[in-house]
Design an enzyme around this catalytic site. Sequence first.
Site, PDB file in Angstrom:
ATOM      1  N   ASP A 219       0.706  -1.317   0.122  1.00 49.94           N
ATOM      2  CA  ASP A 219       0.062  -0.076  -0.024  1.00 49.94           C
ATOM      3  C   ASP A 219       0.974   1.186  -0.103  1.00 49.94           C
ATOM      4  O   ASP A 219       1.723   1.184   0.816  1.00 49.94           O
ATOM      5  CB  ASP A 219      -0.981   0.013   1.172  1.00 49.94           C
ATOM      6  CG  ASP A 219      -1.885   0.931   1.297  1.00 49.94           C
ATOM      7  OD1 ASP A 219      -3.143   0.647   0.662  1.00 49.94           O
ATOM      8  OD2 ASP A 219      -1.751   2.057   1.719  1.00 49.94           O
ATOM      9  N   ASN A 227      -2.341  12.855  -2.988  1.00 52.43           N
ATOM     10  CA  ASN A 227      -3.388  13.260  -4.244  1.00 52.43           C
ATOM     11  C   ASN A 227      -3.905  14.506  -3.809  1.00 52.43           C
ATOM     12  O   ASN A 227      -4.224  15.238  -4.673  1.00 52.43           O
ATOM     13  CB  ASN A 227      -4.481  12.422  -3.859  1.00 52.43           C
ATOM     14  CG  ASN A 227      -4.657  11.422  -5.308  1.00 52.43           C
ATOM     15  OD1 ASN A 227      -3.880  11.424  -5.997  1.00 52.43           O
ATOM     16  ND2 ASN A 227      -5.474  10.346  -5.036  1.00 52.43           N
ATOM     17  N   HIS A 232      -5.200  14.734  -8.708  1.00 56.41           N
ATOM     18  CA  HIS A 232      -5.116  13.238  -9.079  1.00 56.41           C
ATOM     19  C   HIS A 232      -4.238  12.826 -10.451  1.00 56.41           C
ATOM     20  O   HIS A 232      -3.950  11.477 -10.464  1.00 56.41           O
ATOM     21  CB  HIS A 232      -6.610  12.963  -9.502  1.00 56.41           C
ATOM     22  CG  HIS A 232      -7.509  12.982  -8.283  1.00 56.41           C
ATOM     23  ND1 HIS A 232      -7.407  11.985  -7.291  1.00 56.41           N
ATOM     24  CD2 HIS A 232      -8.396  13.896  -7.895  1.00 56.41           C
ATOM     25  CE1 HIS A 232      -8.184  12.381  -6.357  1.00 56.41           C
ATOM     26  NE2 HIS A 232      -8.876  13.519  -6.556  1.00 56.41           N
ATOM     27  N   ASP A 236      -2.081   9.599 -10.114  1.00 54.53           N
ATOM     28  CA  ASP A 236      -2.205   8.466 -11.449  1.00 54.53           C
ATOM     29  C   ASP A 236      -0.779   8.022 -11.685  1.00 54.53           C
ATOM     30  O   ASP A 236      -0.377   6.994 -11.774  1.00 54.53           O
ATOM     31  CB  ASP A 236      -2.922   8.793 -12.549  1.00 54.53           C
ATOM     32  CG  ASP A 236      -4.591   8.807 -12.086  1.00 54.53           C
ATOM     33  OD1 ASP A 236      -4.837   8.350 -11.068  1.00 54.53           O
ATOM     34  OD2 ASP A 236      -5.303   9.137 -12.950  1.00 54.53           O
ATOM     35  N   GLU A 262      -4.979   2.402  -4.172  1.00 56.26           N
ATOM     36  CA  GLU A 262      -3.427   2.465  -4.096  1.00 56.26           C
ATOM     37  C   GLU A 262      -2.781   1.059  -3.567  1.00 56.26           C
ATOM     38  O   GLU A 262      -2.116   1.399  -2.927  1.00 56.26           O
ATOM     39  CB  GLU A 262      -3.185   3.758  -3.467  1.00 56.26           C
ATOM     40  CG  GLU A 262      -3.581   3.671  -1.823  1.00 56.26           C
ATOM     41  CD  GLU A 262      -4.444   4.426  -1.339  1.00 56.26           C
ATOM     42  OE1 GLU A 262      -5.562   4.220  -2.265  1.00 56.26           O
ATOM     43  OE2 GLU A 262      -4.828   4.719  -0.080  1.00 56.26           O
TER      44      GLU A 262
END
Length: 351
Positions: A219, A227, A232, A236, A262
């Site tokens: 994770d 973020n 975003h 990404d 994630e």
Amino acid sequence: MTEAVETTLRGPEAYSLARRAVEAMEAAQVWPTPLNFELWLQYLGEPDGPLGREIQRMLSAGEPFTEAVAEMLAAEYLPRARLTEEIRDAGRVLDRELSSVSAAISRAHKAQSDYGRTLQGAAGSLESADGAPQLRAIVSDLSDATHRIQRDNEDLERKLEVSTREIARLSEHLEQVRRDSMTDALTNLANRKAFDEQLESACETALTEGARLSLAVLDIDHFKRFNDTWGHQTGDQVLRYVASVLGKAATGSRVAARYGGEEFAMIFPRESLPDVEAALEGIRKEIGSRALRRRSTNDDLGAVTVSIGFAHRRGGESASSLLGRADAALYASKRSGRNRVTCADWLDDAA
Ligand code: C2E
């Protein structure tokens, strides 16, 4: 619909999400058709996902939300809809090819029967034939009939060749669709569905071969904060970066997948616990070693780190139990300061 939203629809938030979807459709004056409802559930379930962003863009630009638009959005963003459409298309092509082959076979069958009758007739005529002109006429009829049947056979061959090619193309296309439906579009790693299947099958193989099997869950640390700070699009890219490191490490029979937002997962068949630990330590260090830059502004993003938990399968252990122990190890990594690797067995030993 993505798996995260599917999961929400079977959890405590389900009815509130459904209500919000209806209210939002009413506010935007969009008909609550089943397709629109599905689109709106996906949009509100993941407002920052690609479909959510697209609908928000359309709404703020005042673009009309027609049925054609809804179909297009569904085909583009709802993976199941896209798959269903592809399968329906493939079914149509297959139907067409099968009817054309079966019509060609019926024609060939009829031509063979006609030819048989011509031969029989010729045999009868030969017995009563009287002189060269009659014999010539019989041979000429036979020769015509033979040419006809040759032409029909060639026709059938051509038809079968075309259909074989078309069916091969179709099967290649369906294989691509199947691969797409198993791949996470952002990172190109296996998606959760593919991963769940591979984990089940790896557990079965481990059971029959009596072989080792380890499972790791990873994770990204503080991803939400990241973020929120950088947006975003940059988020990404970070997902893609982590995925690229995992993809490179997934050599041989290892499998790397994007498991959720994630969260990532890896399967390590037939490897010893120290080898798996060393591989995961390598991944953790490599991910944290790169100073990332924001592509649009060149801002220094610093490094991202990952927390990792893994579990070595115990004899006969099910996939879900293995996953549960790997998850517990991941949370131990998070609790003890993040950016580390924890093995579920160490927790058991400590307990
Ligand atoms: P991508 O942007 O599609 O880049 C694919 C690959 O092209 C990268 O794989 C890398 O080998 C190369 N590449 C692209 N841009 C650069 C660059 O400016 N410098 C160098 N040296 N190589 C470059 P890699 O490194 O495995 O990264 C995979 C993905 O991870 C990238 O896909 C990108 O989405 C993300 N990523 C990696 N590093 C950064 C970064 O510093 N900033 C941002 N925003 N994203 C990054």
